[in-house]
Design a protein around this motif. Structure first.
Motif, PDB file in Angstrom:
ATOM      1  N   TYR A   8       0.816  -1.204   0.000  1.00 54.88           N
ATOM      2  CA  TYR A   8       0.000   0.000   0.000  1.00 54.88           C
ATOM      3  C   TYR A   8       0.854   1.261   0.000  1.00 54.88           C
ATOM      4  CZ  TYR A   8      -3.808  -2.944   1.835  1.00 54.88           C
ATOM      5  OH  TYR A   8      -4.760  -3.894   2.019  1.00 54.88           O
ATOM      6  N   THR A  37      -3.088   8.257  -0.480  1.00 52.14           N
ATOM      7  CA  THR A  37      -4.456   7.961  -0.090  1.00 52.14           C
ATOM      8  C   THR A  37      -5.139   9.192   0.473  1.00 52.14           C
ATOM      9  OG1 THR A  37      -3.805   5.724   0.454  1.00 52.14           O
ATOM     10  CG2 THR A  37      -5.898   6.467   1.347  1.00 52.14           C
ATOM     11  N   GLN A  93      -0.154  -7.148   1.133  1.00 56.47           N
ATOM     12  CA  GLN A  93      -0.144  -7.139  -0.318  1.00 56.47           C
ATOM     13  C   GLN A  93      -1.563  -7.317  -0.819  1.00 56.47           C
ATOM     14  OE1 GLN A  93       2.844 -10.179  -1.092  1.00 56.47           O
ATOM     15  NE2 GLN A  93       4.306  -8.567  -1.483  1.00 56.47           N
ATOM     16  N   ILE A  94      -1.781  -6.893  -2.049  1.00 62.87           N
ATOM     17  CA  ILE A  94      -3.161  -6.675  -2.475  1.00 62.87           C
ATOM     18  C   ILE A  94      -3.391  -7.136  -3.903  1.00 62.87           C
ATOM     19  CG2 ILE A  94      -2.653  -4.344  -3.300  1.00 62.87           C
ATOM     20  CD1 ILE A  94      -5.326  -3.492  -2.166  1.00 62.87           C
ATOM     21  N   THR A  95      -4.567  -7.647  -4.153  1.00 61.41           N
ATOM     22  CA  THR A  95      -5.015  -7.898  -5.513  1.00 61.41           C
ATOM     23  C   THR A  95      -6.487  -7.554  -5.579  1.00 61.41           C
ATOM     24  OG1 THR A  95      -4.995  -9.505  -7.334  1.00 61.41           O
ATOM     25  CG2 THR A  95      -5.706 -10.298  -5.178  1.00 61.41           C
ATOM     26  N   ASP A 150      -3.758  -5.128  -9.914  1.00 63.86           N
ATOM     27  CA  ASP A 150      -3.047  -4.842  -8.677  1.00 63.86           C
ATOM     28  C   ASP A 150      -3.489  -3.483  -8.145  1.00 63.86           C
ATOM     29  OD1 ASP A 150      -1.689  -2.887 -10.122  1.00 63.86           O
ATOM     30  OD2 ASP A 150       0.187  -4.004 -10.237  1.00 63.86           O
ATOM     31  N   TYR A 151      -2.843  -3.033  -7.087  1.00 65.31           N
ATOM     32  CA  TYR A 151      -3.244  -1.793  -6.406  1.00 65.31           C
ATOM     33  C   TYR A 151      -3.212  -0.592  -7.323  1.00 65.31           C
ATOM     34  CZ  TYR A 151      -3.259   1.818  -2.758  1.00 65.31           C
ATOM     35  OH  TYR A 151      -3.562   2.906  -1.977  1.00 65.31           O
ATOM     36  N   ARG A 152      -2.272  -0.564  -8.243  1.00 65.68           N
ATOM     37  CA  ARG A 152      -2.124   0.587  -9.131  1.00 65.68           C
ATOM     38  C   ARG A 152      -2.971   0.469 -10.404  1.00 65.68           C
ATOM     39  NH1 ARG A 152       1.955   3.630  -7.054  1.00 65.68           N
ATOM     40  NH2 ARG A 152       3.511   2.561  -5.799  1.00 65.68           N
ATOM     41  N   LYS A 169      -3.522 -12.648  -0.131  1.00 62.76           N
ATOM     42  CA  LYS A 169      -3.648 -11.252  -0.524  1.00 62.76           C
ATOM     43  C   LYS A 169      -4.889 -10.634   0.117  1.00 62.76           C
ATOM     44  CE  LYS A 169      -0.383 -11.580  -3.774  1.00 62.76           C
ATOM     45  NZ  LYS A 169      -0.281 -13.023  -3.902  1.00 62.76           N
ATOM     46  N   VAL A 207     -11.064  -0.425  -6.791  1.00 63.77           N
ATOM     47  CA  VAL A 207      -9.800  -0.098  -6.132  1.00 63.77           C
ATOM     48  C   VAL A 207      -9.742   1.391  -5.807  1.00 63.77           C
ATOM     49  CG1 VAL A 207      -7.307   0.129  -6.504  1.00 63.77           C
ATOM     50  CG2 VAL A 207      -8.436  -2.029  -7.004  1.00 63.77           C
ATOM     51  N   ARG A 257      -9.164   2.958  -2.184  1.00 61.05           N
ATOM     52  CA  ARG A 257      -8.064   3.877  -1.921  1.00 61.05           C
ATOM     53  C   ARG A 257      -8.556   5.205  -1.360  1.00 61.05           C
ATOM     54  NH1 ARG A 257      -3.490   3.507  -6.522  1.00 61.05           N
ATOM     55  NH2 ARG A 257      -3.308   5.659  -5.838  1.00 61.05           N
ATOM     56  N   GLU A 272      -8.935   4.349   2.350  1.00 62.12           N
ATOM     57  CA  GLU A 272      -8.106   3.230   2.800  1.00 62.12           C
ATOM     58  C   GLU A 272      -7.678   3.370   4.257  1.00 62.12           C
ATOM     59  OE1 GLU A 272      -3.998   0.947   1.388  1.00 62.12           O
ATOM     60  OE2 GLU A 272      -4.718   2.738   0.354  1.00 62.12           O
TER      61      GLU A 272
END
Length: 229
Positions: free
Chosen positions: A8, A13, A39-41, A71-73, A123, A196, A200, A203
């Motif tokens: 993150y 954010t 970690q994130i998906t 993914d996060y981005r 994740k 997402v 965000r 978050e």
């Protein structure tokens, strides 16, 4: 860098509730010592032309299903149609853009299921109505590691959503982010990125509540309890 996972970036954010002086969750002192490293998906599935208006079981895997993870981005880590296991009588090519040739080249469901399972394992899983995604994929995920936009109580209270009522994702995005999605039909990558972005936007609030030992979401439908462990 492995583009399937990313930590993150909290410095980017902002909270959608930061303009409300009545909301103590936006107090920066509440989060000054909170530096998570998870970690994130994010997973999305093409669900059809309309969102459900209430929490009703829907476990049919229609032939035009398309599964996407980012993914996060917002980078796409997996995006595929699923080869149908039964004959398709109507491809609805004008609406879906599908053809027999496209689906014939698509991987079979067990292969997609295995790939998605590996992508979301260990994740934080973000999405909208995740119980439907997990149910159709035949997967389960730790409830503590889910971030479901449809269930996030600050969103639901802000939009005055009644218990057991779902508000379409397009409405949440419009009200919370001030933008429109789905203007040219449902696209799972657009849906995933919108979810997402919603996460965000609040978050620190979301993760701060989780870190405090509370849970900021309503419960998913009881019929889908086996989707969470």
């Amino acid at each position: 860098m492995n583009t399937n996972t990313i930590t993150y970036p909290y410095e980017r954010t902002e909270s959608v509730f930061s303009s409300s002086p009545q909301n103590n969750w936006t107090d920066p002192q509440l989060f000054q010592d909170f530096v998570p490293s998870r970690q994130i998906t994010m997973a999305s599935m093409q669900a059809g032309p309309a969102q459900a208006a209430s929490w009703q079981p829907r476990k049919v895997f229609s032939p035009e299903k398309r599964v996407t993870t980012i993914d996060y981005r917002g980078f796409v880590t997996y995006d595929t149609y699923v080869r149908p296991t039964q004959p398709v009588s109507d491809y609805r090519e004008e609406q879906t853009g599908l053809s027999p040739q496209i689906l014939a080249r698509a991987p079979p469901f067990p292969e997609v299921q295995q790939r998605v399972a590996s992508l979301i394992r260990d994740k934080i899983l973000i999405g909208y109505a995740l119980w439907e995604f997990l149910s159709v994929m035949g997967l389960s995920h730790p409830a503590i590691d889910t971030r479901d936009i449809a269930l996030f109580l600050p969103f639901r209270r802000s939009l005055r959503v009644r218990a057991n009522q779902m508000i379409p994702l397009v409405n949440i995005v419009t009200q919370m982010l001030g933008r429109n999605i789905g203007l040219h039909g449902e696209h799972p990558v657009e849906v995933a990125r919108a979810a997402v972005d919603l996460f965000r936007s609040c978050e620190k609030i979301w993760e701060g509540i989780v870190a405090s030992g509370s849970w900021p979401c309503a419960l998913p439908p009881h019929a889908y309890a086996n989707c969470f462990n």
